[in-house]
Scaffold this motif. Structure first.
Motif, PDB file in Angstrom:
ATOM      1  N   MET A 167      47.343  38.511  19.085  1.00  0.00           N
ATOM      2  CA  MET A 167      47.573  38.262  19.727  1.00  0.00           C
ATOM      3  C   MET A 167      48.834  38.421  20.243  1.00  0.00           C
ATOM      4  O   MET A 167      49.307  38.108  18.667  1.00  0.00           O
ATOM      5  CB  MET A 167      46.816  36.476  20.385  1.00  0.00           C
TER       6      MET A 167
ATOM      7  N   GLY B  43      49.516  33.446  31.040  1.00  0.00           N
ATOM      8  CA  GLY B  43      48.140  34.084  30.636  1.00  0.00           C
ATOM      9  C   GLY B  43      47.925  33.650  32.289  1.00  0.00           C
ATOM     10  O   GLY B  43      48.039  33.324  32.923  1.00  0.00           O
TER      11      GLY B  43
ATOM     12  N   SER C 195      44.276  30.665  32.913  1.00  0.00           N
ATOM     13  CA  SER C 195      43.156  29.940  32.551  1.00  0.00           C
ATOM     14  C   SER C 195      41.521  30.671  32.619  1.00  0.00           C
ATOM     15  O   SER C 195      40.683  29.966  32.265  1.00  0.00           O
ATOM     16  CB  SER C 195      43.351  28.250  32.980  1.00  0.00           C
TER      17      SER C 195
ATOM     18  N   ASP D   5      40.704  33.013  30.441  1.00  0.00           N
ATOM     19  CA  ASP D   5      40.404  32.071  29.469  1.00  0.00           C
ATOM     20  C   ASP D   5      39.017  32.111  28.808  1.00  0.00           C
ATOM     21  O   ASP D   5      38.287  31.923  28.199  1.00  0.00           O
ATOM     22  CB  ASP D   5      41.274  31.749  29.095  1.00  0.00           C
TER      23      ASP D   5
ATOM     24  N   ASP E 242      35.025  35.165  27.111  1.00  0.00           N
ATOM     25  CA  ASP E 242      35.596  35.891  26.144  1.00  0.00           C
ATOM     26  C   ASP E 242      34.759  36.695  25.244  1.00  0.00           C
ATOM     27  O   ASP E 242      33.597  36.423  25.714  1.00  0.00           O
ATOM     28  CB  ASP E 242      35.848  35.126  24.171  1.00  0.00           C
TER      29      ASP E 242
ATOM     30  N   SER F  54      40.075  38.997  34.126  1.00  0.00           N
ATOM     31  CA  SER F  54      39.214  38.697  32.855  1.00  0.00           C
ATOM     32  C   SER F  54      39.861  40.078  31.548  1.00  0.00           C
ATOM     33  O   SER F  54      41.036  40.660  32.278  1.00  0.00           O
ATOM     34  CB  SER F  54      37.828  39.442  32.640  1.00  0.00           C
ATOM     35  N   SER F  55      39.736  40.037  30.502  1.00  0.00           N
ATOM     36  CA  SER F  55      39.908  40.243  29.468  1.00  0.00           C
ATOM     37  C   SER F  55      39.581  42.291  30.387  1.00  0.00           C
ATOM     38  O   SER F  55      38.659  42.264  30.717  1.00  0.00           O
ATOM     39  CB  SER F  55      39.495  39.872  28.502  1.00  0.00           C
TER      40      SER F  55
ATOM     41  N   THR G  12      50.772  29.260  35.161  1.00  0.00           N
ATOM     42  CA  THR G  12      51.108  30.259  34.531  1.00  0.00           C
ATOM     43  C   THR G  12      51.765  31.903  34.631  1.00  0.00           C
ATOM     44  O   THR G  12      52.678  32.294  34.621  1.00  0.00           O
ATOM     45  CB  THR G  12      49.995  31.431  34.099  1.00  0.00           C
TER      46      THR G  12
END
Ligand code: 13P
Ligand code: SF4
Length: 375
Positions: A1, A102, A104, A107, A110, A138-139, A317
């Motif tokens: 990160m 980012g 929230s 997050d 995960d 989303s990641s 953010t």
């Protein structure tokens, strides 16, 4: 990160006018080697330097089309910059001016939790029977899981099209990570509320009975947007009492009860289109981020445009991208130093690209952009 380093001290001494003039001259020096993409929730001080503005769907398309630019400066949040990196062409690079930007909601899921959930579901239902669909928020790792398992990405402007794509294959859906968007879209498409259980990753079996998961049509991940979650049904009632004849339009990240009471709902692009196209004298209560509502009000002075709630609903953010950070990355770039590059590892990018491409292919430009009115 990666973490955001504090900006050099000299940025504290510069006034906004000076910063704006430096950004402007650096912008012209770069010419078409640089493209600045801006999401609608950005502050005006940054927004005025955008080459293109849009919702997350439109920006992902733009990122995949601006081949001439060596550098894409993404004024938005981390998952948007990641998606741009996944869709970029050749040696293009993507820069996020503040690494602290980012989301929230993103997050709240995960990859380890999602893998565990996917395994749980695989033991309960035929894995060939279910597709994972993730919201853009989303990641890259979650997008990659969706790509690998036959699923896709969606945004608020094409979620219905992507859901239909899954239903047409006779599949049920695991929807990540926004329970509200998933429920609103599912309901709009005729899925009953009891066919959409919520999977809480912090509980065994997501806190659901095995039968509930087995019989589900859409399994909703327990995640939400802290900004849109603040709009409540009573805000709709209050606006209607205060401004008779007002129309209420909200983003689908709002709760189901709010969307049910609204006249219309849709992505940030759709909200802009609807308000802009309405006749002079129209009154609107808008349930989305404050910067967009304020800009809409300023650009539609022949109409009355209000935030749906009485309090300031800002995305903290998105707010981190400001003029000093934009100037800082551009100055460094001009000196040959690339700050804040967002790079998705190639193995993740490969499958995430598959999931993003399924979205872009199932909803080409303009398609799926009009989620219909909620009666
Ligand atoms: P859009 O898809 O409408 O751009 O929304 C993205 C987002 O993060 C809203 O909170
Ligand atoms: Fe994430 Fe909500 Fe901000 Fe959108 S408004 S970027 S969903 S926290």
């Amino acid at each position: 990160m990666q973490f955001q380093t504090p900006l050099p001290e000299r940025f504290n001494r510069m006034d906004m006018k000076e910063m704006a003039s430096r950004v402007s001259s650096l912008r012209s020096e770069f010419g078409n080697r640089l493209v600045i993409l801006c999401h609608h929730y950005q502050k005006d001080e940054v927004f005025e330097f955008a080459d293109y503005t849009g919702d997350s769907y439109k920006l992902s398309q733009l990122a995949s089309e601006r081949e001439e630019a060596e550098t894409i400066v993404f004024c938005g949040v981390h998952f948007m910059a990641e998606s741009a990196d996944i869709l970029k062409k050749g040696d293009q690079r993507v820069i996020l001016p503040d690494l602290g930007a980012g989301c929230s909601m993103a997050d709240m899921a995960d990859i380890d939790q999602v893998e565990e959930c996917w395994e749980t579901l695989a033991n309960l239902v035929d894995p060939l029977d279910i597709l994972p669909i993730t919201y853009m928020n989303s990641s890259a790792a979650i997008k990659a899981l969706c790509g690998r398992e036959g699923g896709a990405v969606c945004t608020s402007s094409n979620a219905e099209t992507v859901f239909q794509w899954a239903f047409d294959q006779g599949k049920r859906i695991l929807f990540l990570p926004d329970e509200h968007l998933g429920r609103n879209v599912g309901w709009e498409m005729g899925v009953r509320l009891d066919e959409m259980p919520v999977y809480d990753p912090h509980q065994e079996f997501g806190g659901c009975a095995a039968d509930e998961l087995r019989d589900a049509k859409v399994i909703l991940w327990k995640g939400h947007c802290s900004v849109h979650g603040r709009f409540l049904p009573e805000h709709v009632d209050r606006m209607r009492e205060t401004y008779p004849g007002i129309r209420v339009i909200v983003h689908p990240e709002c709760r189901y009860e709010v969307v049910q009471k609204a006249d219309d709902w849709g992505s940030t692009e759709k909200i802009i289109r609807e308000v802009t196209a309405s006749p002079p004298g129209s009154k609107w209560a808008v349930g989305t981020e404050q910067h967009l509502v304020d800009r809409l009000a300023a650009q539609n002075s022949d109409k009355e445009v209000y935030s749906l709630s009485g309090f300031v609903c800002q995305c903290a953010t998105m707010y981190r991208i400001d003029l000093p950070h934009l100037l800082w990355v551009l100055e460094n770039l001009a000196e040959g130093e690339v700050k804040n590059q967002i790079t998705v590892p190639p193995d993740e990018a490969e499958w995430a690209r598959v999931a993003l491409r399924r979205m872009l292919d199932s909803s080409p430009a303009g398609a799926g952009l009009s989620l219909s009115r909620v009666d």
